[in-house]
Each structure stands twice: as C-alpha cells, then as structure tokens.
Design a protein around this motif. Structure first.
Motif, PDB file in Angstrom:
ATOM      1  N   ASN A   8       0.832  -1.205   0.000  1.00  0.00           N
ATOM      2  CA  ASN A   8       0.000   0.000   0.000  1.00  0.00           C
ATOM      3  C   ASN A   8       0.861   1.247   0.000  1.00  0.00           C
ATOM      4  O   ASN A   8       0.575   2.215  -0.696  1.00  0.00           O
ATOM      5  CB  ASN A   8      -0.913   0.007   1.234  1.00  0.00           C
ATOM      6  CG  ASN A   8      -1.984  -1.068   1.131  1.00  0.00           C
ATOM      7  OD1 ASN A   8      -3.027  -0.837   0.556  1.00  0.00           O
ATOM      8  ND2 ASN A   8      -1.708  -2.241   1.665  1.00  0.00           N
ATOM      9  N   LEU A   9       1.944   1.200   0.781  1.00  0.00           N
ATOM     10  CA  LEU A   9       2.881   2.318   0.824  1.00  0.00           C
ATOM     11  C   LEU A   9       3.484   2.533  -0.560  1.00  0.00           C
ATOM     12  O   LEU A   9       3.605   3.675  -1.025  1.00  0.00           O
ATOM     13  CB  LEU A   9       3.976   2.006   1.858  1.00  0.00           C
ATOM     14  CG  LEU A   9       4.957   3.125   2.196  1.00  0.00           C
ATOM     15  CD1 LEU A   9       4.243   4.356   2.715  1.00  0.00           C
ATOM     16  CD2 LEU A   9       5.966   2.628   3.233  1.00  0.00           C
ATOM     17  N   ALA A  10       3.823   1.454  -1.242  1.00  0.00           N
ATOM     18  CA  ALA A  10       4.383   1.552  -2.596  1.00  0.00           C
ATOM     19  C   ALA A  10       3.355   2.154  -3.550  1.00  0.00           C
ATOM     20  O   ALA A  10       3.655   3.110  -4.270  1.00  0.00           O
ATOM     21  CB  ALA A  10       4.824   0.172  -3.080  1.00  0.00           C
ATOM     22  N   ALA A  11       2.144   1.609  -3.519  1.00  0.00           N
ATOM     23  CA  ALA A  11       1.107   2.054  -4.461  1.00  0.00           C
ATOM     24  C   ALA A  11       0.770   3.530  -4.278  1.00  0.00           C
ATOM     25  O   ALA A  11       0.398   4.214  -5.234  1.00  0.00           O
ATOM     26  CB  ALA A  11      -0.147   1.197  -4.313  1.00  0.00           C
ATOM     27  N   ALA A  12       0.942   4.029  -3.044  1.00  0.00           N
ATOM     28  CA  ALA A  12       0.659   5.440  -2.761  1.00  0.00           C
ATOM     29  C   ALA A  12       1.609   6.362  -3.533  1.00  0.00           C
ATOM     30  O   ALA A  12       1.319   7.550  -3.691  1.00  0.00           O
ATOM     31  CB  ALA A  12       0.762   5.700  -1.262  1.00  0.00           C
ATOM     32  N   HIS A  13       2.736   5.819  -4.015  1.00  0.00           N
ATOM     33  CA  HIS A  13       3.711   6.633  -4.749  1.00  0.00           C
ATOM     34  C   HIS A  13       3.741   6.286  -6.235  1.00  0.00           C
ATOM     35  O   HIS A  13       4.663   6.684  -6.939  1.00  0.00           O
ATOM     36  CB  HIS A  13       5.115   6.411  -4.159  1.00  0.00           C
ATOM     37  CG  HIS A  13       5.256   6.895  -2.745  1.00  0.00           C
ATOM     38  ND1 HIS A  13       5.663   8.173  -2.438  1.00  0.00           N
ATOM     39  CD2 HIS A  13       5.034   6.268  -1.562  1.00  0.00           C
ATOM     40  CE1 HIS A  13       5.697   8.302  -1.122  1.00  0.00           C
ATOM     41  NE2 HIS A  13       5.311   7.170  -0.570  1.00  0.00           N
ATOM     42  N   MET A  14       2.767   5.496  -6.703  1.00  0.00           N
ATOM     43  CA  MET A  14       2.846   4.977  -8.074  1.00  0.00           C
ATOM     44  C   MET A  14       1.569   5.201  -8.868  1.00  0.00           C
ATOM     45  O   MET A  14       0.476   5.196  -8.313  1.00  0.00           O
ATOM     46  CB  MET A  14       3.115   3.462  -8.018  1.00  0.00           C
ATOM     47  CG  MET A  14       4.488   3.136  -7.482  1.00  0.00           C
ATOM     48  SD  MET A  14       4.682   1.364  -7.255  1.00  0.00           S
ATOM     49  CE  MET A  14       6.376   1.336  -6.680  1.00  0.00           C
ATOM     50  N   THR A  15       1.751   5.390 -10.179  1.00  0.00           N
ATOM     51  CA  THR A  15       0.610   5.496 -11.091  1.00  0.00           C
ATOM     52  C   THR A  15       0.831   4.532 -12.249  1.00  0.00           C
ATOM     53  O   THR A  15       1.913   4.498 -12.826  1.00  0.00           O
ATOM     54  CB  THR A  15       0.501   6.935 -11.656  1.00  0.00           C
ATOM     55  OG1 THR A  15       0.662   7.865 -10.583  1.00  0.00           O
ATOM     56  CG2 THR A  15      -0.839   7.170 -12.333  1.00  0.00           C
ATOM     57  N   LEU A  16      -0.213   3.782 -12.572  1.00  0.00           N
ATOM     58  CA  LEU A  16      -0.121   2.829 -13.672  1.00  0.00           C
ATOM     59  C   LEU A  16      -0.303   3.573 -14.989  1.00  0.00           C
ATOM     60  O   LEU A  16      -1.212   4.389 -15.120  1.00  0.00           O
ATOM     61  CB  LEU A  16      -1.223   1.768 -13.511  1.00  0.00           C
ATOM     62  CG  LEU A  16      -1.205   0.617 -14.515  1.00  0.00           C
ATOM     63  CD1 LEU A  16       0.029  -0.256 -14.309  1.00  0.00           C
ATOM     64  CD2 LEU A  16      -2.468  -0.224 -14.370  1.00  0.00           C
ATOM     65  N   SER A  17       0.589   3.318 -15.978  1.00  0.00           N
ATOM     66  CA  SER A  17       0.429   4.019 -17.253  1.00  0.00           C
ATOM     67  C   SER A  17       0.498   3.096 -18.463  1.00  0.00           C
ATOM     68  O   SER A  17       0.742   3.537 -19.560  1.00  0.00           O
ATOM     69  CB  SER A  17       1.474   5.143 -17.359  1.00  0.00           C
ATOM     70  OG  SER A  17       2.767   4.599 -17.457  1.00  0.00           O
ATOM     71  N   GLY A  18       0.274   1.809 -18.235  1.00  0.00           N
ATOM     72  CA  GLY A  18       0.229   0.892 -19.369  1.00  0.00           C
ATOM     73  C   GLY A  18       0.708  -0.491 -19.009  1.00  0.00           C
ATOM     74  O   GLY A  18       1.181  -0.703 -17.886  1.00  0.00           O
ATOM     75  N   GLY A  19       0.584  -1.418 -19.946  1.00  0.00           N
ATOM     76  CA  GLY A  19       1.024  -2.789 -19.676  1.00  0.00           C
ATOM     77  C   GLY A  19       1.377  -3.542 -20.939  1.00  0.00           C
ATOM     78  O   GLY A  19       0.945  -3.173 -22.030  1.00  0.00           O
ATOM     79  N   TYR A  20       2.200  -4.577 -20.789  1.00  0.00           N
ATOM     80  CA  TYR A  20       2.591  -5.441 -21.901  1.00  0.00           C
ATOM     81  C   TYR A  20       2.422  -6.894 -21.459  1.00  0.00           C
ATOM     82  O   TYR A  20       2.555  -7.191 -20.277  1.00  0.00           O
ATOM     83  CB  TYR A  20       4.053  -5.198 -22.286  1.00  0.00           C
ATOM     84  CG  TYR A  20       4.418  -3.736 -22.407  1.00  0.00           C
ATOM     85  CD1 TYR A  20       4.145  -3.027 -23.578  1.00  0.00           C
ATOM     86  CD2 TYR A  20       5.025  -3.066 -21.345  1.00  0.00           C
ATOM     87  CE1 TYR A  20       4.470  -1.681 -23.692  1.00  0.00           C
ATOM     88  CE2 TYR A  20       5.357  -1.728 -21.454  1.00  0.00           C
ATOM     89  CZ  TYR A  20       5.081  -1.036 -22.620  1.00  0.00           C
ATOM     90  OH  TYR A  20       5.402   0.286 -22.712  1.00  0.00           O
TER      91      TYR A  20
END
Lengths: 147, 279
Positions: free
Chosen positions: A82-94
């Motif tokens: 959760n701490l990690a996700a609070a600093h991250m934004t998803l912008s695509g996938g492969y």
C-alpha cells in the motif's frame, strides 16, 4: 520476450520486481517481490541499458558484478504494497494475457523511501549483513563444540 | 433437508469470503503488537526505517481497505466440523467457491498456476488448491491462512538422524541463514518436529496458526539466537530478524527425526470465522 524484443525502451529505465494487484487501470497494491528469482534473467536487461532495479531480498554475486559501473539495486520494504502504491501510477502494460502477476506493467514513480542495497561499485549490504550473520553462527557452533 | 443443506453451503461460501477479506486486510493483533515492540526496541537506523514502513503500510491497508501485501497468497484453509454436519464434497466446494468469489471482490491477485504449463487459472483455485484441512470440532469454523511465496519458497523439510537431536536448533538457525533476506524478515517460524515426512510439514504450517504473544522457553531461546544473527528487517541488518518461533510436535518413527521449518513473512495473515448453526 527476448526473441520478440523488449516492448519498451529499456535505456535508463528502472525495473521493479513486483506482481501488483490491478483493478481496471488502477494499481491497487504493489509491493516488491523476491528479486533472487530473477538472478538468471537480469544480465540481458542490464545489457539492454536499464539504470536500476527495485526489489527485495537482494540478488546474487553474478548480478552484483554485472551492476558494477552501470546500475544500482534499490531495496524497498517487502510486503509494503500500500505504501508503494501510494507513490505509483499505472500508465500501461505489456504481455497482459499472461496474467496480472506475470505481465509487465509500466509505472510512473513519485518518490519512494528506498535503500541503495547494491551499488555500482560492488558494494552489497545484503551480503555484508549475511557474512556477519554466518560468522556469528559459526563461532556459536564452534564454541559449543569446545564447551 | 436439501434446501437446508444448500442454504448452509451458501452460508459457508459467504463466510469464507468474509473471513478471507478480513485476513487479507487486517493483521492479527498479536502480530501487530510484536511489530510495534520490535520498532520500539530496534537500534539500527536502517532497520527502524524498514519497520516504520511496515507499520505505515498496515495503517494504509486498514484505512483504504485493501490487501496488506500484493502477494495475497495461496489460501490455506483449516475447517472444523461438528458432529451434526456431514463431511462432504459439497462442503469443500462451498469453501472453494468462497475463495473464487473473494478473488474478484477483495480483490486478490490470481496466484494459482499449473506447475508445468504455468497457465494461471485466474481465480486462485486449481487441482488441490486451495488446500483444505478438515478436523472434527465443536463448532463449524473456517480458518484462512493466506501464504505468500517469498516465505514459502525458503521453507525446508529435513529428515534428520535421531542422533542429530542435540543439534536440531543449529539446523533451524542454518535454515534462517539460508533464507537470508528473501522471506521478508522479520519472520515468524512455524516448526514441526516429528511425524512422517508429510506430517512434519503440516505441523509446521499449523504452528503458524498459533498466537505469537506467548512462547515456550525453547521457542524463546531459538528466537534470541535468530535475532543475535543481525540479519534484520528485509535482510538489511538490525536487531529484528524474527518476531516469533512456534513449535508443534508429533510422534515419529524410532529411526526418524523429521523437521519442517515453514517461514512466514511479517505479514502473518490469519483469521477465523465460526458459523452459527440452527439447532
């Protein structure tokens, strides 16, 4: 993946060892996974020009050597999804057809409390700590034999 | 009768979802208290920061109502069934259905793959998954133990020589050294001593269900030795390598000394729900 080519520009990128939980196009929780599992897969990525790795648990002596002069391994606290996700934004996938944990996800990172655990000069905090622990264990066992 | 039965099965499915969600979101109080104590006592600054991250993460998970860790695990299940409930395949299927539904609703990461093709089933079920262990009891209860791979992968089973008994603690400590930073320390060790090959493994797994707020003198001694190694949180050094050691024993063959060490990460998730039965 190597046969098909890497679907993103690896030069200067940071590889995050993580199998996140994704809902729609939102990164819900995304802590680091055990990096040692990727020991044998890391040289090609370093050769392709990645500048860093974020993971947990560290990597082997071969990777330590391969990092020298070109990249750094950052440790992030395992389980802190959760701490990690609070600093991250998803912008695509492969390779999303492989599954949520198996796909490659493109993530924008905005500051994360990391530890430089394996540097670009052969320094390895995990190894230093473990060698020390082995010394303590060995002297403990030897002491018992003598006692 | 059959309507009553299908109503009960639906209730079991629903209860499995409920208890699984609780386990994935909220760390048990005894584990949390161990982590808080470790943070207070930790003298290594890097280790303190790691423990601080862990405590922050627990708080965010509670607030956002999201899984503590992205590795939501393989869902290991322990059922107790009272004499009034027949042990049936329906019962197992009802629990399994609960895991399948919870995968979408919590949500959980789909973790179950075929071991050879590596094809992901997408819903955390597969042949033999979730493992469901059934025991007779006074109540109908469902206990879930979501088990992450980081800690499971470094677990060990050893068939020792009975003459190795005096060194058994060394073998356990050696397993902690072999595991190093990989199982997300501070860890909890579930240890099974005795039983058959398979028996030692399930003893170790069940030891992870035991509360960590009390320990026997042997468990305390092992914990002290493990923490003297200085591996620390995430293997970056520090005073806190393990939070607790729990041992279960069973009888074994006179020629055997089986030992299983099941590692559990700091996110030692477990929860139990009891289903009220109409008399």
């Amino acid at each position: 993946m190597i046969q098909e080519g890497i679907p993103f520009n690896p030069r200067g990128a940071v590889i995050y060892h993580c199998g996140p939980v994704i809902a729609g196009d939102t990164l819900l929780v995304a802590g680091p996974t055990t990096s040692a599992r990727m020991n044998s897969l890391t040289k090609p990525m370093l050769d392709a020009g990645i500048a860093g790795i974020i993971g947990k648990g560290g990597m082997n002596a071969e990777v330590r050597q391969e990092l020298t002069g070109r990249a750094v391994y950052f440790a992030f606290t395992g389980g802190c999804a959760n701490l990690a996700a609070a600093h991250m934004t998803l912008s695509g996938g492969y390779f999303e057809d492989l599954g949520m944990a198996e796909a490659v996800w493109r993530i924008q990172l905005d500051e994360l409390p990391l530890v430089v655990a394996m540097d670009a000069h052969g320094g390895d905090l995990f190894d230093t700590v473990l060698q020390h622990a082995l010394t303590i264990f060995q002297s403990d066992v030897n002491g018992k034999k003598q006692g | 009768m059959s309507t009553d039965n299908s109503r009960l099965m639906r209730e079991i499915t629903k209860a499995t979802c409920t208890v699984l969600r609780e386990a994935e979101l909220y760390l048990p109080a005894d584990v949390k208290s161990r982590l808080n104590d470790a943070y207070e006592k930790e003298s290594n600054p890097v280790a303190r920061r790691e423990l601080e991250n862990i405590l922050k993460n627990i708080a965010i998970a509670e607030e956002k109502k999201l899984p503590l860790c992205q590795d939501t695990g393989i869902i290991v299940i322990f059922l107790t069934i009272p004499p009034t409930i027949p042990y049936s395949n329906d019962l197992l299927l009802a629990v399994r259905e609960g895991v399948r539904i919870a995968t979408g609703t919590v949500p959980l990461r789909p973790n179950c793959v075929d071991p050879l093709t590596r094809h992901n089933s997408g819903d955390n079920t597969g042949p033999g998954i979730p493992p469901i262990h059934v025991e007779p009891g006074d109540t109908l209860s469902i206990t879930v133990l979501p088990k992450g791979a980081g800690s499971e992968n470094v677990s060990q089973i050893r068939m020792l020589n009975p003459s190795d008994l005096s060194n058994i603690d060394d073998v356990i400590i050696k397993a902690v050294l072999d595991a190093g930073a990989r199982p997300c320390p501070p860890v909890i060790l579930g240890i099974g001593i005795g039983g058959t090959f398979d028996g030692a493994a399930i003893l170790a797994k069940k030891a992870l269900l035991d509360p960590v707020d009390t320990m026997t003198p042997h468990e305390e001694r092992l914990l002290e030795r493990i923490n003297s190694l200085g591996i620390g949180p995430m293997g970056l050094g520090g005073d806190t390598t393990a939070l607790a050691v729990k041992i279960r024993t069973a009888g074994c063959h006179t020629a055997s000394l089986s030992l299983a060490v099941n590692f559990q990460c700091w996110a030692s998730r477990r929860a139990t729900i009891t289903i009220a039965l109409k008399s």
